[in-house]
Design an enzyme around this catalytic site. Sequence first.
Site, PDB file in Angstrom:
ATOM      1  N   LEU A  54       1.877  -2.138   4.270  1.00  0.00           N
ATOM      2  CA  LEU A  54       1.442  -2.861   3.080  1.00  0.00           C
ATOM      3  C   LEU A  54       0.254  -3.735   3.464  1.00  0.00           C
ATOM      4  O   LEU A  54       0.209  -4.266   4.588  1.00  0.00           O
ATOM      5  CB  LEU A  54       2.565  -3.749   2.532  1.00  0.00           C
ATOM      6  CG  LEU A  54       3.798  -3.063   1.943  1.00  0.00           C
ATOM      7  CD1 LEU A  54       4.829  -4.110   1.536  1.00  0.00           C
ATOM      8  CD2 LEU A  54       3.426  -2.200   0.745  1.00  0.00           C
ATOM      9  N   ASP A  55      -0.708  -3.887   2.556  1.00  0.00           N
ATOM     10  CA  ASP A  55      -1.794  -4.832   2.794  1.00  0.00           C
ATOM     11  C   ASP A  55      -1.191  -6.207   3.051  1.00  0.00           C
ATOM     12  O   ASP A  55      -0.134  -6.563   2.499  1.00  0.00           O
ATOM     13  CB  ASP A  55      -2.715  -4.911   1.577  1.00  0.00           C
ATOM     14  CG  ASP A  55      -3.475  -3.625   1.332  1.00  0.00           C
ATOM     15  OD1 ASP A  55      -3.642  -2.842   2.283  1.00  0.00           O
ATOM     16  OD2 ASP A  55      -3.888  -3.396   0.175  1.00  0.00           O
ATOM     17  N   ALA A  56      -1.881  -6.996   3.847  1.00  0.00           N
ATOM     18  CA  ALA A  56      -1.380  -8.336   4.168  1.00  0.00           C
ATOM     19  C   ALA A  56      -1.123  -9.152   2.907  1.00  0.00           C
ATOM     20  O   ALA A  56      -0.166  -9.932   2.840  1.00  0.00           O
ATOM     21  CB  ALA A  56      -2.363  -9.063   5.080  1.00  0.00           C
TER      22      ALA A  56
END
Length: 533
Positions: A54-56
């Site tokens: 997942l993106d940060a």
Amino acid sequence: MSTIEVTTQWADGHVVVVNKPAGVPTHRPDPAIVGVVERLEAELGEKLGVHHRLDAATSGVLVFSRSKDAAKSLARTFESHSGGKHYLAVVIGRPPLGSGLLEHQLSKTPRDGRILVQESEGAEALSRYKVLAFAGPYTLCELEPITGRTHQLRVQMAAIGCPILGDTLYGGGVGPGRMLLHAWTLRIQHPVDGAVTFKAAPPDLMDPASFSLVKLLGALLEHNVASEPDKNKDDAYSLATPDRSGLADVKLERYGSVAAIRVYERDLPYARIRWSDLDLATLGEALLERTWCEGAWVIRHPLHSAESAPEPAPLAFGVVPAAPYCVGEEGVRYEISLQAGLGCGLYLDQGENRRRVQALASQRNVLNLFSYTCAFSVAAAVGGASGTTSVDSSKAALDWGRRNFEANGLELGPHRFYKDDVMAVLERLKRRGERFGLVICDPPSFGRAGKRTFSLKKDLGDLMQACLAVVEPGGALLFCVNHSELSGDLLRRVFQACSHEAGVDIVSHSLTVGEGGPLAVGTELKSLWAEVG
């Protein structure tokens, strides 16, 4: 098929599942930052298999393998895109339909960190969306990526005019300090239990059971508007712009103890942002509750201005002065009246230009065209100008300007006020050979003086040339454009063509342009400064 709720962390002998918080990367991006994987491996004392990320900035469900059987099963799931992934997202605006399929071609490599939509020859991106709830100009959506492209959901929602709130990369503003995108559910094939869906409890702002405008506005104001006034500033300044705050199509400005809520109506490619009177009342009450404001006043900027259009009924909250009053900017006092319409007497987006005029004006004779309430003239006079000439077609505006001079203890003797057509005045000044050390021109998009009508799109070149003709050698020109359809590049090209045609030697020039992006409304100001040889 079973469903397992994941509040923070869940594990068995085959998989570890976490509800990742926003702001934490899946993997360690550099030695100074610990990612989810590194934290879990240190906690469990074992290596984990990583099969998706997942993106940060995104929160939600992440699953890692602990056994060989789980690693094989998860690898097949993610390689075949057969895992049912569903996200929650708060987007700005309203999607075109209650549900739909998004189909785009996306660039295969980022440009300046961003993935772009292409007309052809890109990587196919497919996603489904479903509207779950509305809250004023915001929509809670359920999103399902069918393909697995980088930033896919973020890019596709922005492409239909509905950027995800808090997505700074794709036009969603800073928002409440995080991007409101949450990986809600994930279906996998467990090596023992078969099909299992893991459901990550959503953050409060994205919970379908309690999604509300009150919560969203509270979070946006808490993150973007100080609870106390800025002691390093006077009492007239911008509080929040939509491109930064995520307050869709709303600018907040301070005028003394009152916050002005400027609402800009506009059309988006697919979605229309709507603030009802009830929504604005919610915003006004939130400002009074959470900030220093004693009052709030709504100023609506219509989509299409027309002289015959009726003024909308005013909306006021708390204590709002009925009479004009003075506010300060950089030590200069200006009279404002919130009941006076769109301008209220002082355009705060010109604050930096007024500061520069004040610093530059000493011993110069200053010409201020389309002067409105003469704020530039007053700033010049405070800065030591030898004289000012203010030109506007409105007697009421010029009378207001005189009061601004008086509010600062300035004698009116060396200052002239002309109620007239700007082009006619410029022609007379040129004929008489009058020249000025500083010429300021801040024209409206449309105007009327007597029988003459003015259109900035049509008259830009003639106006620019007429201004250059009355700048003395060694003088300066400030030319501003606030028309959304006239770009900074066009302003520069017209300026260069006009100065060349007039044979005016330009020593230097600079151009500043307001920020762009899906939320960049009320920030269309283009300012060109030029020094004449």
